[in-house]
Design a protein around this motif. Structure first.
Motif, PDB file in Angstrom:
ATOM      1  N   GLY A 182     -22.184  28.943 -90.346  1.00 62.01           N
ATOM      2  CA  GLY A 182     -21.562  30.242 -90.577  1.00 62.01           C
ATOM      3  C   GLY A 182     -20.513  30.509 -89.512  1.00 62.01           C
ATOM      4  N   THR A 183     -20.650  31.626 -88.815  1.00 61.51           N
ATOM      5  CA  THR A 183     -19.718  31.970 -87.741  1.00 61.51           C
ATOM      6  C   THR A 183     -20.305  31.652 -86.372  1.00 61.51           C
ATOM      7  OG1 THR A 183     -20.557  34.244 -87.707  1.00 61.51           O
ATOM      8  CG2 THR A 183     -18.630  33.795 -89.098  1.00 61.51           C
ATOM      9  N   GLU A 184     -21.349  30.851 -86.342  1.00 58.68           N
ATOM     10  CA  GLU A 184     -21.986  30.476 -85.084  1.00 58.68           C
ATOM     11  C   GLU A 184     -22.011  28.957 -84.938  1.00 58.68           C
ATOM     12  OE1 GLU A 184     -25.212  34.060 -84.476  1.00 58.68           O
ATOM     13  OE2 GLU A 184     -25.763  32.399 -85.789  1.00 58.68           O
TER      14      GLU A 184
ATOM     15  N   VAL B 117     -27.739  29.205 -79.800  1.00 60.53           N
ATOM     16  CA  VAL B 117     -26.724  29.608 -80.778  1.00 60.53           C
ATOM     17  C   VAL B 117     -25.689  30.465 -80.068  1.00 60.53           C
ATOM     18  CG1 VAL B 117     -26.315  30.930 -82.881  1.00 60.53           C
ATOM     19  CG2 VAL B 117     -28.376  29.535 -82.678  1.00 60.53           C
ATOM     20  N   LEU B 118     -24.405  30.214 -80.350  1.00 62.38           N
ATOM     21  CA  LEU B 118     -23.324  30.993 -79.762  1.00 62.38           C
ATOM     22  C   LEU B 118     -22.289  31.331 -80.834  1.00 62.38           C
ATOM     23  CD1 LEU B 118     -22.539  29.068 -76.429  1.00 62.38           C
ATOM     24  CD2 LEU B 118     -23.736  31.252 -76.648  1.00 62.38           C
ATOM     25  N   PRO B 119     -21.512  32.400 -80.634  1.00 67.12           N
ATOM     26  CA  PRO B 119     -20.416  32.688 -81.566  1.00 67.12           C
ATOM     27  C   PRO B 119     -19.417  31.542 -81.567  1.00 67.12           C
ATOM     28  CG  PRO B 119     -20.860  34.577 -80.135  1.00 67.12           C
ATOM     29  CD  PRO B 119     -21.629  33.426 -79.573  1.00 67.12           C
ATOM     30  N   ALA B 120     -19.082  31.042 -82.743  1.00 72.54           N
ATOM     31  CA  ALA B 120     -18.200  29.878 -82.839  1.00 72.54           C
ATOM     32  C   ALA B 120     -16.817  30.152 -82.283  1.00 72.54           C
ATOM     33  CB  ALA B 120     -18.091  29.434 -84.295  1.00 72.54           C
ATOM     34  N   HIS B 121     -16.312  31.385 -82.423  1.00 69.74           N
ATOM     35  CA  HIS B 121     -14.955  31.682 -81.978  1.00 69.74           C
ATOM     36  C   HIS B 121     -14.842  31.793 -80.459  1.00 69.74           C
ATOM     37  CE1 HIS B 121     -16.665  35.719 -81.898  1.00 69.74           C
ATOM     38  NE2 HIS B 121     -15.615  36.112 -81.200  1.00 69.74           N
TER      39      HIS B 121
ATOM     40  N   ALA C 186      -6.776  26.951 -92.693  1.00 72.61           N
ATOM     41  CA  ALA C 186      -6.620  28.342 -92.262  1.00 72.61           C
ATOM     42  C   ALA C 186      -7.263  29.319 -93.238  1.00 72.61           C
ATOM     43  CB  ALA C 186      -5.135  28.659 -92.088  1.00 72.61           C
ATOM     44  N   THR C 187      -7.207  28.986 -94.537  1.00 70.48           N
ATOM     45  CA  THR C 187      -7.810  29.877 -95.532  1.00 70.48           C
ATOM     46  C   THR C 187      -9.331  29.942 -95.362  1.00 70.48           C
ATOM     47  OG1 THR C 187      -7.826  28.009 -97.084  1.00 70.48           O
ATOM     48  CG2 THR C 187      -6.006  29.587 -97.258  1.00 70.48           C
ATOM     49  N   ASP C 188      -9.943  28.816 -94.989  1.00 71.36           N
ATOM     50  CA  ASP C 188     -11.393  28.809 -94.773  1.00 71.36           C
ATOM     51  C   ASP C 188     -11.775  29.672 -93.578  1.00 71.36           C
ATOM     52  OD1 ASP C 188     -11.409  27.084 -96.862  1.00 71.36           O
ATOM     53  OD2 ASP C 188     -12.239  25.367 -95.763  1.00 71.36           O
ATOM     54  N   VAL C 189     -10.967  29.599 -92.522  1.00 70.80           N
ATOM     55  CA  VAL C 189     -11.241  30.423 -91.339  1.00 70.80           C
ATOM     56  C   VAL C 189     -11.120  31.897 -91.701  1.00 70.80           C
ATOM     57  CG1 VAL C 189     -10.450  31.029 -89.016  1.00 70.80           C
ATOM     58  CG2 VAL C 189     -10.508  28.627 -89.732  1.00 70.80           C
ATOM     59  N   GLY C 190     -10.086  32.241 -92.462  1.00 70.28           N
ATOM     60  CA  GLY C 190      -9.911  33.625 -92.884  1.00 70.28           C
ATOM     61  C   GLY C 190     -11.076  34.126 -93.711  1.00 70.28           C
ATOM     62  N   THR C 191     -11.542  33.297 -94.641  1.00 68.67           N
ATOM     63  CA  THR C 191     -12.682  33.671 -95.484  1.00 68.67           C
ATOM     64  C   THR C 191     -13.943  33.836 -94.649  1.00 68.67           C
ATOM     65  OG1 THR C 191     -11.757  32.488 -97.376  1.00 68.67           O
ATOM     66  CG2 THR C 191     -14.115  32.959 -97.430  1.00 68.67           C
ATOM     67  N   LEU C 192     -14.114  32.954 -93.665  1.00 66.88           N
ATOM     68  CA  LEU C 192     -15.304  32.979 -92.829  1.00 66.88           C
ATOM     69  C   LEU C 192     -15.414  34.279 -92.031  1.00 66.88           C
ATOM     70  CD1 LEU C 192     -17.638  30.986 -92.164  1.00 66.88           C
ATOM     71  CD2 LEU C 192     -16.253  30.170 -90.256  1.00 66.88           C
ATOM     72  N   TYR C 193     -14.261  34.786 -91.589  1.00 68.15           N
ATOM     73  CA  TYR C 193     -14.278  35.941 -90.687  1.00 68.15           C
ATOM     74  C   TYR C 193     -13.782  37.237 -91.328  1.00 68.15           C
ATOM     75  CZ  TYR C 193     -15.408  32.956 -86.742  1.00 68.15           C
ATOM     76  OH  TYR C 193     -16.051  32.105 -85.891  1.00 68.15           O
ATOM     77  N   GLU C 194     -13.526  37.227 -92.623  1.00 69.57           N
ATOM     78  CA  GLU C 194     -12.925  38.418 -93.233  1.00 69.57           C
ATOM     79  C   GLU C 194     -13.833  39.641 -93.168  1.00 69.57           C
ATOM     80  OE1 GLU C 194     -12.005  37.637 -97.273  1.00 69.57           O
ATOM     81  OE2 GLU C 194     -14.046  37.035 -97.844  1.00 69.57           O
ATOM     82  N   ASP C 195     -15.143  39.446 -93.157  1.00 71.12           N
ATOM     83  CA  ASP C 195     -16.063  40.585 -93.122  1.00 71.12           C
ATOM     84  C   ASP C 195     -16.765  40.726 -91.774  1.00 71.12           C
ATOM     85  OD1 ASP C 195     -15.565  41.285 -95.808  1.00 71.12           O
ATOM     86  OD2 ASP C 195     -16.968  39.742 -96.511  1.00 71.12           O
ATOM     87  N   VAL C 196     -16.256  40.046 -90.745  1.00 74.19           N
ATOM     88  CA  VAL C 196     -16.874  40.098 -89.418  1.00 74.19           C
ATOM     89  C   VAL C 196     -16.150  41.129 -88.567  1.00 74.19           C
ATOM     90  CG1 VAL C 196     -17.478  38.801 -87.348  1.00 74.19           C
ATOM     91  CG2 VAL C 196     -17.540  37.679 -89.598  1.00 74.19           C
ATOM     92  N   ASP C 197     -16.868  42.145 -88.127  1.00 75.08           N
ATOM     93  CA  ASP C 197     -16.265  43.201 -87.319  1.00 75.08           C
ATOM     94  C   ASP C 197     -15.858  42.667 -85.946  1.00 75.08           C
ATOM     95  OD1 ASP C 197     -16.686  45.046 -89.327  1.00 75.08           O
ATOM     96  OD2 ASP C 197     -18.634  45.693 -88.546  1.00 75.08           O
ATOM     97  N   GLY C 198     -14.762  43.193 -85.439  1.00 74.49           N
ATOM     98  CA  GLY C 198     -14.343  42.895 -84.075  1.00 74.49           C
ATOM     99  C   GLY C 198     -13.594  41.585 -83.914  1.00 74.49           C
ATOM    100  N   ILE C 199     -13.295  40.891 -84.998  1.00 73.63           N
ATOM    101  CA  ILE C 199     -12.566  39.626 -84.915  1.00 73.63           C
ATOM    102  C   ILE C 199     -11.132  39.842 -85.391  1.00 73.63           C
ATOM    103  CG2 ILE C 199     -12.421  37.225 -85.663  1.00 73.63           C
ATOM    104  CD1 ILE C 199     -14.820  37.768 -83.922  1.00 73.63           C
TER     105      ILE C 199
END
Length: 247
Positions: free
Chosen positions: A110-112, A134-138, A152-165
Motif C-alpha cells: 500500500g502506502t507503507e 513498517v514505515l510510510p513509503a514516501h 506516475a499515474t500509479d503513484v497518484g492513485t496510491l496517494y489520492e485519498d491520503v491526507d497530508g500528502i
C-alpha cells in the motif's frame, strides 16, 4: 475450547495478552497493564517496551500506550516475500561486510514499506534489527526508491485519498530519485538515522523490493555516497539476477 499449553511461557503469554488488549481496547497505562496481567509495574513496563521495540505498540506523548503498526490491518503486498528473503540473505551479508553498515530489504504494501530482512553490521554504534517494522513509503529511503520506479499515474492513485500528502511535490522528489538512482531518508522517520535506498527490480523491470543502508547520522558522510550507492546497486543487481534464475 482451547487449553493452555503444558509448557506455557508466561512472559510470552503476557506480551501477547497485552498486544491483544491494545488492539481491541485502545490506549493503556503501565499501571493498567500491570493490573490486567497481575504483574509488577516494572514487569509491565518491560513488556510494553519490548512491544514498542517490535512495533506491536507505540508510546504516546502522555506516556500511555496504543496499538502499533503491526497490529493495524496490513495491506497485502504482491512481492514474493519468502523468495526475496531467501535470495537476498547472502547479498545483504556481502554488502554489510563491504561497507560496515546495517542493511535491510523491504517491500511495498500500500502506502507503507515493510522490512522483511535485516543484517546488522558489527560496529558498536549501529542501526539494529528492523525486520517486521513498517514505515510510510514516501519517507523511507527504500519506499521512495520503489515508488520512483512506478508509473506516475500509479503513484497518484496510491496517494489520492491520503491526507497530508502533496502528490505533485512527491512526484518531483521521485523524479530526482530516478535521476540519481538512489533515495535518501535523512532523519525523516527516526532522529539520528540516515538511510539510503535502491530498488530491486523484477524481470518486467518493475520494482519488487528495495535494499537500504541504515547509517547513524553522526557517521553519515556525503563524500561516501558514491561508494555506498555503488555497493548497494551491486547487491540489488545480484539479488535481481538470483530472482530471475529461480523463477
Amino acid at each position: 475450547m482451547k487449553n493452555k499449553p503444558v509448557y506455557a511461557i508466561d512472559s510470552v503469554d503476557h506480551a501477547l495478552h497485552l498486544a491483544q488488549i491494545l488492539q481491541q481496547e485502545g490506549t493503556l497505562r503501565v499501571t493498567d497493564a500491570a493490573e490486567r496481567l497481575g504483574v509488577s509495574v516494572s514487569t509491565a513496563h518491560r513488556l510494553l517496551a519490548m512491544l514498542v521495540y517490535r512495533d506491536f505498540a507505540a508510546q504516546r506523548p502522555d506516556r500511555t500506550y496504543t496499538a502499533g503498526p503491526v497490529l493495524r490491518p496490513a495491506q497485502r503486498s504482491e512481492a514474493p516475500v519468502a523468495l526475496l528473503r531467501r535470495v537476498s540473505a547472502p547479498h545483504l551479508h556481502t554488502l554489510v561486510d563491504g561497507v560496515q553498515e546495517s542493511a535491510n530489504l523491504m517491500i511495498l504494501a500500500g502506502t507503507e514499506v515493510r522490512f522483511i530482512a535485516t543484517v546488522e553490521c558489527a560496529r558498536i554504534l549501529r542501526v539494529g534489527e528492523r525486520a517486521g517494522r513498517v514505515l510510510p513509503a514516501h519517507l523511507a529511503s527504500g519506499g521512495k526508491a520503489i515508488l520512483a520506479g512506478l508509473p506516475a499515474t500509479d503513484v497518484g492513485t496510491l496517494y489520492e485519498d491520503v491526507d497530508g500528502i502533496d502528490v505533485p511535490k512527491l512526484r518531483r522528489e521521485l523524479a530526482l530519485v530516478r535521476k540519481r538512482g538512489f533515495a535518501i531518508n535523512d532523519q525523516l522517520t527516526e532522529a539520528g538515522l540516515t538511510a539510503l535506498g535502491v530498488a530491486v527490480r523484477g524481470s518486467s523491470g518493475a520494482p519488487e523490493a528495495a535494499v537500504s543502508l541504515a547509517i547513524p547520522s553522526a557517521r553519515f558522510d556525503r563524500n561516501q555516497l558514491p561508494t555506498w550507492v555503488a555497493a548497494m546497486t551491486a547487491a540489488a543487481t545480484r539479488i535481481e539476477n538470483d530472482l530471475a534464475a529461480r523463477r
